[in-house]
Design an enzyme around this catalytic site. Structure first.
Site, PDB file in Angstrom:
ATOM      1  N   CYS A 172       0.611  -1.091   0.001  1.00  0.00           N
ATOM      2  CA  CYS A 172       0.177   0.173   0.007  1.00  0.00           C
ATOM      3  C   CYS A 172       0.853   1.261   0.070  1.00  0.00           C
ATOM      4  O   CYS A 172       2.080   1.177   0.354  1.00  0.00           O
ATOM      5  CB  CYS A 172      -0.709   0.101   1.190  1.00  0.00           C
ATOM      6  N   ASP A 173       0.229   2.471  -0.398  1.00  0.00           N
ATOM      7  CA  ASP A 173       0.995   3.706  -0.280  1.00  0.00           C
ATOM      8  C   ASP A 173      -0.197   4.781   0.130  1.00  0.00           C
ATOM      9  O   ASP A 173      -1.117   4.494  -0.681  1.00  0.00           O
ATOM     10  CB  ASP A 173       1.713   3.754  -1.478  1.00  0.00           C
ATOM     11  N   THR A 174      -0.017   5.497   1.062  1.00  0.00           N
ATOM     12  CA  THR A 174      -1.088   6.513   1.150  1.00  0.00           C
ATOM     13  C   THR A 174      -0.532   7.807   1.163  1.00  0.00           C
ATOM     14  O   THR A 174       0.653   8.184   1.564  1.00  0.00           O
ATOM     15  CB  THR A 174      -1.534   6.477   2.838  1.00  0.00           C
TER      16      THR A 174
END
Length: 184
Positions: free
Chosen positions: A67-69
């Site tokens: 994931c990357d936020t």
């Protein structure tokens, strides 16, 4: 089947434990290369894919979840603060305002790779200088995109969309991608 979370985030680990009983943590360490020519949604997905690909390259027999936020305020992309002063500046900028949190999720298994994003609208409370000072000195903002955690009291007034997305791993989306990627 073995699952791998390509992140060292304790919050992502807690959230993934809601849908998987067993998994290992193997963080991606490559430098995040942000392509500012991309739309924010595409940027979050691209960063998640590069983390996923890095960990998959060394673990091709496992299911990789990455994931990357990112936080988007106006046309500005807000990552993790570089210093306490940076966190203070970000929190003052977001105080009383609305922004978006976008998390790209990439799940890869064998020859299948699926990537999608979740987007949540978040409105901050009006934060006093004293609140910001105390919050930053407590250390919580330092490892979070946008310099805050939705789970920390007093920061967020309201949000529209996925709470777990703002924490860093949209649980419903991740579960859906996992189910799709392991189908025959």
């Amino acid at each position: 089947m073995k699952y791998v979370l390509a992140s060292a985030s304790p919050r992502r680990k807690e959230l993934l434990a809601q849908i998987l009983e067993e998994f290992e943590v193997i963080p991606a360490f490559a430098e995040e290369r942000v392509n500012l020519s991309l739309f924010p949604e595409d940027m979050a997905c691209s960063l998640a894919e590069s983390k996923c690909d890095e960990v998959f390259a060394k673990n091709p027999e496992k299911v990789i979840i990455a994931c990357d936020t990112i936080v988007v305020y106006g046309k500005e992309i807000l990552g993790k603060p570089k210093s306490e002063d940076d966190a203070v500046k970000t929190l003052k900028m977001l105080s009383g305002k609305t922004h978006y949190v976008i998390t790209g999720v990439c799940v890869r298994y064998k020859n299948k790779k699926l990537t999608e994003y979740d987007k949540t609208e978040v409105k901050f409370n009006v934060l006093t200088d004293e609140f910001i000072k105390d919050y930053v000195s407590g250390g919580s903002p330092m490892d979070k995109a946008g310099s805050y955690g939705i789970q920390d009291g007093g920061v967020v007034s309201v949000y529209y969309g996925s709470y777990t997305n703002v924490v860093g791993l949209p649980v419903a989306l991740t579960k859906k991608l996992l189910e799709e990627v392991i189908k025959n």
